[in-house]
Write a protein that holds these residues in place. Structure first.
Motif, PDB file in Angstrom:
ATOM      1  N   HIS A  68     -19.579   5.225   1.761  1.00  0.00           N
ATOM      2  CA  HIS A  68     -20.427   6.019   0.854  1.00  0.00           C
ATOM      3  C   HIS A  68     -20.267   7.517   1.147  1.00  0.00           C
ATOM      4  N   GLU A  69     -20.369   7.874   2.422  1.00  0.00           N
ATOM      5  CA  GLU A  69     -20.244   9.305   2.775  1.00  0.00           C
ATOM      6  C   GLU A  69     -18.819   9.796   2.547  1.00  0.00           C
ATOM      7  N   HIS A 110     -18.435  10.828  -0.904  1.00  0.00           N
ATOM      8  CA  HIS A 110     -18.912  12.196  -1.134  1.00  0.00           C
ATOM      9  C   HIS A 110     -17.842  13.220  -0.693  1.00  0.00           C
ATOM     10  N   ASN A 113     -16.215  15.961  -3.177  1.00  0.00           N
ATOM     11  CA  ASN A 113     -16.117  17.376  -2.816  1.00  0.00           C
ATOM     12  C   ASN A 113     -14.675  17.867  -2.912  1.00  0.00           C
ATOM     13  N   ILE A 141     -13.688  18.247  -6.533  1.00  0.00           N
ATOM     14  CA  ILE A 141     -14.274  19.465  -7.116  1.00  0.00           C
ATOM     15  C   ILE A 141     -13.368  20.664  -6.837  1.00  0.00           C
ATOM     16  N   THR A 160     -19.438  18.665 -10.002  1.00  0.00           N
ATOM     17  CA  THR A 160     -19.606  20.072  -9.618  1.00  0.00           C
ATOM     18  C   THR A 160     -21.057  20.510  -9.842  1.00  0.00           C
ATOM     19  N   PHE A 163     -23.358  18.729  -7.268  1.00  0.00           N
ATOM     20  CA  PHE A 163     -23.314  19.284  -5.910  1.00  0.00           C
ATOM     21  C   PHE A 163     -24.102  20.599  -5.847  1.00  0.00           C
ATOM     22  N   ASP A 164     -24.047  21.363  -6.949  1.00  0.00           N
ATOM     23  CA  ASP A 164     -24.767  22.647  -6.989  1.00  0.00           C
ATOM     24  C   ASP A 164     -26.270  22.451  -7.188  1.00  0.00           C
ATOM     25  N   TYR A 166     -28.153  19.429  -6.231  1.00  0.00           N
ATOM     26  CA  TYR A 166     -28.388  18.103  -5.642  1.00  0.00           C
ATOM     27  C   TYR A 166     -29.882  17.815  -5.549  1.00  0.00           C
ATOM     28  N   TYR A 207     -33.140  10.973  -7.049  1.00  0.00           N
ATOM     29  CA  TYR A 207     -32.107  10.964  -6.014  1.00  0.00           C
ATOM     30  C   TYR A 207     -31.062   9.885  -6.315  1.00  0.00           C
ATOM     31  N   ASN A 208     -31.534   8.674  -6.553  1.00  0.00           N
ATOM     32  CA  ASN A 208     -30.643   7.527  -6.715  1.00  0.00           C
ATOM     33  C   ASN A 208     -29.796   7.612  -7.990  1.00  0.00           C
ATOM     34  N   ASN A 209     -30.368   8.166  -9.052  1.00  0.00           N
ATOM     35  CA  ASN A 209     -29.701   8.130 -10.353  1.00  0.00           C
ATOM     36  C   ASN A 209     -28.819   9.335 -10.654  1.00  0.00           C
ATOM     37  N   VAL A 250     -23.478  11.887  -8.423  1.00  0.00           N
ATOM     38  CA  VAL A 250     -22.705  11.702  -7.180  1.00  0.00           C
ATOM     39  C   VAL A 250     -23.229  10.534  -6.354  1.00  0.00           C
ATOM     40  N   GLU A 251     -24.542  10.272  -6.412  1.00  0.00           N
ATOM     41  CA  GLU A 251     -25.086   9.134  -5.662  1.00  0.00           C
ATOM     42  C   GLU A 251     -24.781   7.814  -6.372  1.00  0.00           C
ATOM     43  N   TRP A 262     -22.832   4.968  -4.419  1.00  0.00           N
ATOM     44  CA  TRP A 262     -23.474   3.663  -4.186  1.00  0.00           C
ATOM     45  C   TRP A 262     -22.626   2.526  -4.738  1.00  0.00           C
ATOM     46  N   TRP A 309     -41.826   5.127 -10.001  1.00  0.00           N
ATOM     47  CA  TRP A 309     -40.618   4.298 -10.166  1.00  0.00           C
ATOM     48  C   TRP A 309     -40.878   2.869  -9.687  1.00  0.00           C
ATOM     49  N   CYS A 354     -33.372   0.606  -3.532  1.00  0.00           N
ATOM     50  CA  CYS A 354     -33.006   1.971  -3.132  1.00  0.00           C
ATOM     51  C   CYS A 354     -33.685   2.345  -1.812  1.00  0.00           C
ATOM     52  N   ASP A 366     -29.383   9.556   2.098  1.00  0.00           N
ATOM     53  CA  ASP A 366     -28.451  10.445   2.785  1.00  0.00           C
ATOM     54  C   ASP A 366     -28.615  11.851   2.206  1.00  0.00           C
ATOM     55  N   ILE A 406     -26.128  15.566   1.185  1.00  0.00           N
ATOM     56  CA  ILE A 406     -24.776  16.110   1.118  1.00  0.00           C
ATOM     57  C   ILE A 406     -24.791  17.635   1.071  1.00  0.00           C
ATOM     58  N   GLY A 407     -23.679  18.190   1.483  1.00  0.00           N
ATOM     59  CA  GLY A 407     -23.469  19.627   1.391  1.00  0.00           C
ATOM     60  C   GLY A 407     -22.088  19.862   0.818  1.00  0.00           C
ATOM     61  N   LYS A 408     -21.824  21.080   0.406  1.00  0.00           N
ATOM     62  CA  LYS A 408     -20.567  21.379  -0.275  1.00  0.00           C
ATOM     63  C   LYS A 408     -19.671  22.237   0.600  1.00  0.00           C
ATOM     64  N   ASP A 409     -18.382  21.910   0.566  1.00  0.00           N
ATOM     65  CA  ASP A 409     -17.392  22.722   1.251  1.00  0.00           C
ATOM     66  C   ASP A 409     -16.479  23.310   0.180  1.00  0.00           C
TER      67      ASP A 409
END
Lengths: 198, 102
Positions: free
Chosen positions: A131-132, A135, A139, A142, A158, A161-162, A164, A175-177, A180-181, A185, B78, B89, B95, B97-100
């Motif tokens: 999963h990670e 991501h 990234n 993008i 994109t 991520f900007d 999130y 969060y779930n929907n 990116v998640e 998932w 929900w 869920c 988790d 995330i961050g962007k690079d």
């Protein structure tokens, strides 16, 4: 290796260039189909390769200490990076809250130390790493949008991520929907089911 | 409470950006009456709701998932509307995330 048949692929590509696109397929539709096929290909290649890693089979995993487990999950990430045609990132452990399974900070994959020590089974750990890693792929895409055929997906990732929507501030549903998640998932679940069964 | 007023409160009192506040206000406007009443009471009196949905208390969401009260309300909503999806869920944790930019 999954890239052994590159020459065959090149020949196929030459053949495809000669074909004319049917009139009833618009470029956006074709891009979506291409992305779905790319994703399916990644998933099947990942399952095949990860099934050959003995350390992530439950009976083997149980006998590993945390350092050996960290090496095993780094190997999983390296395989996923190869399948996704991106550089691999380091996997690091961190002292996280029990319900925080992991993260991707733009440079590294973070995994919950207590989970790796035994608080979660290997299926859940592999799910988290994949999963990670997804991501990390998002990234990378993008920053290299030419990698996938569906530009609408690159734009959605994109924007996401900007903007999130973290679970702590926006709750579980938003969060779930988010794109990116949802993508991560579904991708990780398909690979987890392919390795360990439902 | 009107949606525009809610967006303003979410920005001013809870520091959400405009886009996030708009998303949340839209969700809140569709809360079931009982939950909406609890939410209004929380906004007006800072009163924590005594409610449990599908085995999740408001406090569980705040303490175990580190949610803000606003996120807690959204998650209770929900759990009421789509309990199986919501529980699945929550069971799988979260988790970040961050962007690079490389």
């Amino acid at each position: 290796m999954i890239y052994d048949n590159l020459n065959e692929t090149d020949n196929l590509a030459e053949g495809i260039e000669d074909l004319e696109a049917p009139d009833d397929i618009n470029p956006i539709e074709a891009g979506s189909r291409g992305f779905a096929l790319e994703t399916e290909g990644q998933i099947s290649d990942s399952i095949e390769l990860l099934n050959q890693v003995p350390e992530i089979q439950p009976e083997h995993w149980e006998g590993l200490n945390i350092d050996e487990r960290l090496i095993a999950v780094q190997n999983v990430e390296n395989i996923m990076a190869e399948v996704q045609n991106r550089p691999s990132v380091p996997v690091e452990i961190a002292d996280l809250d029990p319900n925080e399974f992991g993260g991707f900070d733009g440079q590294s994959i973070i995994i919950n130390q207590e989970h790796l020590s035994g608080g979660q089974n290997v299926e859940e750990i592999v799910d988290t790493i994949v999963h990670e890693g997804r991501h990390a792929y998002q990234n990378f895409v993008i920053n290299h949008p030419e990698m996938i055929s569906d530009h609408a997906i690159v734009q959605a990732w994109t924007d996401n991520f900007d903007n999130y929507l973290d679970l702590q501030n926006y709750g579980a549903e938003l969060y779930n929907n988010q794109p990116v998640e949802q993508d991560a998932w579904q991708y990780a679940e398909a690979i987890r089911n392919g390795i360990y069964g439902k | 409470m009107e949606k525009e007023e809610m967006i303003q409160i979410l920005q001013d009192k809870f520091n959400y950006p405009k886009g996030g506040a708009t998303l949340i206000a839209e969700k809140i406007s569709q809360f079931q009456p009982e939950l909406l009443q609890m939410f209004t009471t929380y906004i007006e009196k800072a009163e924590i709701p005594l409610i449990s949905v599908e085995g999740y208390d408001f406090d569980d969401l705040i303490n175990q998932y580190k949610m803000t009260p606003i996120a807690g309300f959204l998650t209770l909503d929900w759990l009421m509307r789509e309990p199986e999806k919501a529980k699945q869920c929550l069971l799988h944790g979260y988790d970040s995330i961050g962007k690079d930019n490389k």
